[in-house]
Scaffold this active site. Sequence first.
Site, PDB file in Angstrom:
ATOM      1  N   CYS A  10      12.217 -13.380   2.043  1.00 32.78           N
ATOM      2  CA  CYS A  10      11.645 -14.042   0.866  1.00 32.78           C
ATOM      3  C   CYS A  10      12.742 -14.630  -0.014  1.00 32.78           C
ATOM      4  CB  CYS A  10      10.745 -13.084   0.077  1.00 32.78           C
ATOM      5  SG  CYS A  10      11.581 -11.624  -0.536  1.00 32.78           S
ATOM      6  N   ASP A  49      15.565  -8.728 -15.786  1.00 30.37           N
ATOM      7  CA  ASP A  49      14.354  -8.434 -15.009  1.00 30.37           C
ATOM      8  C   ASP A  49      14.754  -8.282 -13.556  1.00 30.37           C
ATOM      9  OD1 ASP A  49      11.732  -7.884 -14.438  1.00 30.37           O
ATOM     10  OD2 ASP A  49      10.935  -9.733 -15.300  1.00 30.37           O
ATOM     11  N   GLY A  52      -0.390   0.452  -5.171  1.00 30.60           N
ATOM     12  CA  GLY A  52      -1.674  -0.210  -4.991  1.00 30.60           C
ATOM     13  C   GLY A  52      -2.738   0.373  -5.891  1.00 30.60           C
ATOM     14  N   ASN A  97       0.293   0.885   6.037  1.00 26.59           N
ATOM     15  CA  ASN A  97       1.053   0.085   5.075  1.00 26.59           C
ATOM     16  C   ASN A  97       1.856  -0.928   5.884  1.00 26.59           C
ATOM     17  OD1 ASN A  97       4.037   0.692   3.087  1.00 26.59           O
ATOM     18  ND2 ASN A  97       2.563  -0.967   2.933  1.00 26.59           N
ATOM     19  N   GLY A  98       1.602  -2.180   5.621  1.00 27.52           N
ATOM     20  CA  GLY A  98       2.309  -3.208   6.372  1.00 27.52           C
ATOM     21  C   GLY A  98       1.396  -4.373   6.684  1.00 27.52           C
ATOM     22  N   CYS A 110      15.579  -6.787   5.676  1.00 21.75           N
ATOM     23  CA  CYS A 110      14.833  -8.048   5.662  1.00 21.75           C
ATOM     24  C   CYS A 110      14.960  -8.637   4.271  1.00 21.75           C
ATOM     25  CB  CYS A 110      13.351  -7.803   5.992  1.00 21.75           C
ATOM     26  SG  CYS A 110      12.366  -9.319   5.874  1.00 21.75           S
ATOM     27  N   CYS A 117       0.843  -1.185   0.000  1.00 26.96           N
ATOM     28  CA  CYS A 117       0.000   0.000   0.000  1.00 26.96           C
ATOM     29  C   CYS A 117       0.888   1.247   0.000  1.00 26.96           C
ATOM     30  CB  CYS A 117      -0.881   0.049   1.248  1.00 26.96           C
ATOM     31  SG  CYS A 117      -1.905  -1.412   1.485  1.00 26.96           S
ATOM     32  N   TYR A 174      12.318  -3.778  -6.487  1.00 23.84           N
ATOM     33  CA  TYR A 174      11.185  -3.699  -7.411  1.00 23.84           C
ATOM     34  C   TYR A 174      10.122  -2.674  -7.047  1.00 23.84           C
ATOM     35  CZ  TYR A 174       6.549  -4.949  -9.126  1.00 23.84           C
ATOM     36  OH  TYR A 174       5.294  -4.897  -9.646  1.00 23.84           O
TER      37      TYR A 174
END
Lengths: 459, 459, 459, 459
Positions: free
Chosen positions: C437, C346, C28, C102-103, C434, C2, C242
């Site tokens: 992922c 990419d 968003g 946002n989060g 962080c 967001c 990104y």
Amino acid sequence: MCGIFGVRGHPDAVQLAQLGLYSLQHRGQESFGIVSIDDAGDAYVLRSMGTLAEAKSEELERHPGIMSLGHTRYSTAGGSSIENAQPVLVRSRGAYMSLAHNGNLVNAAELRSELENAGSIFAGSSDSEVVMHRLAKSTAATPAQRLADALGDVEGSFSIIAAIGDTLLAARDPRGWRPLCMGKLGDATVFASETCALDIVGATYVRDVEPGEIVAVDPSGTSTSHPFARREWKRCVFEYVYFARPDSRVFGGSVDRARRELGRRLAKEQPAPTADLVFSVPDSSNSAALGFAEVSRLPYELALIRNHYVGRTFIQPTQAGRDAKVKVKYNAVREVILGKSVVMVDDSIVRGTTTRGLVALIRNAGAREVHMRVSSPPVTGPCYYGINTPSYGELIAANMTQPEIAKHLGVDSLGYLSLDGMLEAVPDGPKGFCHACFSGDYPTQPPADPDKLRFGCGC
Amino acid sequence: MCGIFGVRGHPDAVQLAQLGLYSLQHRGQESFGIVSIDDAGDAYVLRSMGTLAEAKSEELERHPGIMSLGHTRYSTAGGSSIENAQPVLVRSRGAYMSLAHNGNLVNAAELRSELENAGSIFAGSSDSEVVMHRLAKSTAATPAQRLADALGDVEGSFSIIAAIGDTLLAARDPRGWRPLCMGKLGDATVFASETCALDIVGATYVRDVEPGEIVAVDPSGTSTSHPFARREWKRCVFEYVYFARPDSRVFGGSVDRARRELGRRLAKEQPAPTADLVFSVPDSSNSAALGFAEVSRLPYELALIRNHYVGRTFIQPTQAGRDAKVKVKYNAVREVILGKSVVMVDDSIVRGTTTRGLVALIRNAGAREVHMRVSSPPVTGPCYYGINTPSYGELIAANMTQPEIAKHLGVDSLGYLSLDGMLEAVPDGPKGFCHACFSGDYPTQPPADPDKLRFGCGC
Amino acid sequence: MCGIFGVRGHPDAVQLAQLGLYSLQHRGQESFGIVSIDDAGDAYVLRSMGTLAEAKSEELERHPGIMSLGHTRYSTAGGSSIENAQPVLVRSRGAYMSLAHNGNLVNAAELRSELENAGSIFAGSSDSEVVMHRLAKSTAATPAQRLADALGDVEGSFSIIAAIGDTLLAARDPRGWRPLCMGKLGDATVFASETCALDIVGATYVRDVEPGEIVAVDPSGTSTSHPFARREWKRCVFEYVYFARPDSRVFGGSVDRARRELGRRLAKEQPAPTADLVFSVPDSSNSAALGFAEVSRLPYELALIRNHYVGRTFIQPTQAGRDAKVKVKYNAVREVILGKSVVMVDDSIVRGTTTRGLVALIRNAGAREVHMRVSSPPVTGPCYYGINTPSYGELIAANMTQPEIAKHLGVDSLGYLSLDGMLEAVPDGPKGFCHACFSGDYPTQPPADPDKLRFGCGC
Amino acid sequence: MCGIFGVRGHPDAVQLAQLGLYSLQHRGQESFGIVSIDDAGDAYVLRSMGTLAEAKSEELERHPGIMSLGHTRYSTAGGSSIENAQPVLVRSRGAYMSLAHNGNLVNAAELRSELENAGSIFAGSSDSEVVMHRLAKSTAATPAQRLADALGDVEGSFSIIAAIGDTLLAARDPRGWRPLCMGKLGDATVFASETCALDIVGATYVRDVEPGEIVAVDPSGTSTSHPFARREWKRCVFEYVYFARPDSRVFGGSVDRARRELGRRLAKEQPAPTADLVFSVPDSSNSAALGFAEVSRLPYELALIRNHYVGRTFIQPTQAGRDAKVKVKYNAVREVILGKSVVMVDDSIVRGTTTRGLVALIRNAGAREVHMRVSSPPVTGPCYYGINTPSYGELIAANMTQPEIAKHLGVDSLGYLSLDGMLEAVPDGPKGFCHACFSGDYPTQPPADPDKLRFGCGC
């Protein structure tokens, strides 16, 4: 004002709610909503401004349920927004709760302050949100007891249909201000503001939910309780006079028969001996005008035609459009009126604006004399119990004497039905009715700031 | 069917057209349009599906004019699209031409083929485009002569309001099938399908445009001509029976008074001696039912209530919604009907579907006997002149005998008004009316393929 | 994901919020909302599905204020409904409270259960409602302390802009997962997810809101506090890779410069010595591809063209439209590619679906060799902290080895940037980010049922 | 400007047309239309304001056909209305005719007057209606001959795709102003403004429709004719400079390669020796800027970011929003620009308004020097052949010298590509191109009243 509908135990619950709301649309056209709750406890709500006929309901139809609640909300001056549309649907303690309310809680502001001070948050301004918070706080064992907890300290009028988990509930305040009936459609149970909503879905009328009663329907059957302190009944006489549909029964009586009798009484109390004919302001006064004609032995004519294709569109107030507001809605039948002394029967006069326009229309069409007859007493005070009557300043009978009103309207004579006449004419009268707007006899302490109250009203 | 309206010489012409269309909305709810033409000859058109009340007209109001045309179009089975909405507005020879048409050109297909073969192109399927092309081709000296040229070989019904340059024109076919009246509002001239549209804008009725007449209004004044071959008048009797508004005058007579007399005749021809009461199918049959009650000396009751909040929304044909179509629109007043022998008066029976549903509703509400009385003869044939009656296959009276119809509808007795009775009851009868749909006496050669014709119809 | 924006102390606050949201729209596009709060404490909210450009904001502009909050919400698989649109606006203790988040709160479900058990009701499924309830319950003396109370036990990521009474607040979780910056526009204070939102309103960047900080702006000025337990910083590296706009600074560094450096590193780690040229998947990979070209000394070409006129319209999956999804959005420039050995850069590969379509497009345009280079490591796990990455089952790198991925995509070679390379390339690295992922190194206990969590997520 | 697409012989013709229009959307966003013609000769048209992505096309998908035409129309100052949306669809001589036009007929007004005088009527103001009327009047034996008749006396630019009965036609004016290509998809034939539309549907490029050629495709196959007088080719050089998509071939050459070469030439003719870096105004100038960087041996940077989420919404011109128009669309990357001497490459300068805003943005982000380089000559005159360039009064280069322009824009230096340089850079140059807007060398007599002409234009 509002209309409410609920059904439990039918695979087409959502379609039934749509049909039911169609028939209750006269009780409110500002917004409507339908909640669908399925077997798995999943819930879906469609809320929309305007009427059901204008809405897109495809999405709703993709969420069938066995339990459905519907609400149709009256157009009010302030607070008209989608946030106030009902039914309210929330999640609490892992289950959905939903609620549709017809009525007005006199102490909503106080209850709301208490809740806010205890840390509750409010998204809109409707009373229903207050009830919902109280419902969520109750830790009572059964849905019916929780609803009783939530409504315990509430002062004012409520006919409520609610869903808590898999239980459908119907509650009516102990004075019974607003109507609420119960029907059966096969194994399914139906609740509705008026019996016309039972008719449209093919349900059979069983009985009214009683003043002070909570009825709960769950998989194990139907149970009833009377958790509230007993009060004198104060059923709203205006439902008979104007609000309910003539094909409905409310408070156990036929609305059409009530209005016919009001018209008959009116003819006895306020005859118009020199008149040639009687006509009604269509459609709500048709029955009363027929009653008047019957007793007066005067011909009943269709002298005013109402245009039903009118929407909310604004017509520019140009030279041409000055009287447009009344003229867009009504026209006179000149051939019926020309040269005649006429009796115009209406059910009530609130502000007098429309009436005045109609009298001008009738005069303009050539009426020789116009005798106005009203099948209820003068409206002298606002309603705090769910009818959206305006404040004192706008009520013509709160500000003028009857001769002044007659002059203002431009009529040759003006006759209102008496308070006693009205109360004796309605079914199950003369006791047990609220007539505060006619008599000033308010069953509760009038609110300190009535305008504020009505802004917060659930209807 | 359609409604048409035109005004010339008023600064609020567009507002007047809006008001006029509101009052003619009963003549068509599929689509509507309003054209505004200003002093400088600039033109603007708003066309929209649905009714005026549903439309956004802000853009229109930004284009004021002194001349305005309006059209409201009936819902038809096929060909329902914005391309067929009227008025048509085109540019030709450096000026705008606009046209609004009520009626049906029997030889439209032939005229259209001729035009196509000569290189004309067509955007939609309405008759009006045919007239427009012919109008553009005429090189006659005056707008009235050009309109006469355009309508010269035309066979069928037309009431047309047109604007060519700064001239407003009104034309009516020589048989006078469809109504068209003329009024004055100060210096402005107003034309409309029915007088109720004059009433709403505050105009005074002057006279009808005569069958075969063209009236032209331009800056120099009003002129008239009768350019068409004289024909026997064939005014549509169905306008009196059902179509026009009761507060209108059409063909010089009051619609309400005509219907009252149709009801009186019906009571004489088809009495119901055992009945307890009379009621109407609201609202179009109210006058006839009152006439029936008057002659029969039976009480007039409001036994059927009509819901006016119903839109075009589709109700799912579920178990619950099977009879929903009739029930969403009507409900019976049980307290009026229970145990009674009733007379239900309707103005006409076309397919019989709604009637059958109403009879079931009435029976279900406890009527002991149901006597159906119809204030017109059986409809045995389609109309090729502007009323959207269905084809032979769908007309109940073209496929069943009266006893069969009575059985099919579920009534205890069925009585139609006779053809002669109807023609004698209407104002200025019995001569000069078209009654082809009742009598089969078609004033023109019926078209080879009537369905094709009606698809191409302008109304 | 967001985007959030807030401003206090400007007469055009609502217009600034609109502009700010325009520049944050990439964060968003599912829904957006703007709250306006005026001097008198009255509040108005517009919430709408879709993007700002599609919305009707006239009503909003009729509610000017000096304080405004905006939110733009990412499109998610489930839970996409107007109920979840933000900012949330409620009334509590006599004043408005509003909140944009946002989060993602990892323990939202637990906190929600606690609240439900204590009688709180929930209208939607967003985390923000949880924060709002906790905020309402706090009786702390100042808005900043109330916000600190509300966020005290919260585990997970939050950058929050809130309004309580006349105080505007900005809060960032102690790990600093999501960006949040602060700017000045004259006397007004502005908070936003990215600095591009400061640029568009003409505000000057002051500093970032620090991890663990609450900044409060009220009529008396700006104050700051650090009420939360200190934690190791875990700023989301994916913002650089990104998510953020290249013209923004986030976490104090330039996004464009970060991406350029990621591309340079990638060229060093994963060269493509036989290639003729480099191109990017527009637009997010442009900077990285330029960095790759710079280090490789290969020409940078525009081999893929992106169509920006594509909306959410569904294209039928017919024979013709089979590959339409990629082809509607991208096309290859044959003349650039034909016969060439190409490097396609990419920023990341998530599911691999689009990449596979692009490779086919490139091959089809005649590329001799296709070398895929990715400016981040393989995405091997979902994000629980605000990025809507899919679950394990859908992540290609969680289910295939690199050779399998290369084969699946149809490329001649495939090279990812290493974890260390990425962390060294971004500004202020390699510590304090962080990268769960990519690395599986989750800073919190992964939730028991991650899908359930993400349904409840606030972003 | 407009984009056109047509396909014949494919069961998914309508879906192909939708895809094709998606890829041609850059050629016009004001309105679009799609016509579907099925095997039985029935036709359906969807026309809508705005872009395909915003439109509801469900109804269209219910009308599949084997032949489909699409059109996308450029936003113009006046005459923006649904009446002018294309394709036109009419019925003539018992069959449907449809037509989509890209170009501008210089003598449309004269042709229209002739037709009006002969009795033709016009619904809108587009050139296409003129062609349609002429088509309807032709009695030639074949569709191709009819189209040749219709376009015989026409002066100006046209690339037309038409359907007459079951024949699909493509025609290009003898000077070949606008592009038009032909492709094959299995047995189906596809025509489109640019090859990117062939790519998206998966069709193979066959050849361009030649200037002066009519190609007809019917059940018996494809035939070709050259019915018009031969003329010198005047292909629009602006298609290469700005209008066409870089992934397209037009006039047989690659747009991307043309722009790259224009940038290279620009660097040779107008070097910027003191500059640190080059960037483009995205996206249309990207290729030219790369060409400039390549020859200059300067780094190519992404210094301007374009926001693609911007719609047609109006932003209030408040204090805050003064420069909002440029800022909503573009932002500068400060870290790239700060302290640098930069070259900004754009493809053309028309009014100069946006350029001026961009220069301010770049300066504000800290550029030390701004050198503007334009990959085409100064635009000194309007286009009468289909590009919507403004009139003389609005063209900056028609009203200022180059030093004045440089000063007005606020740049340190300004360099345009020369006319010869441009013509030698584009494929198949320097002969056979129209460069009237740059050179004043108009291939036809400029119209007496160019504004009037452009109002009537088909594009």
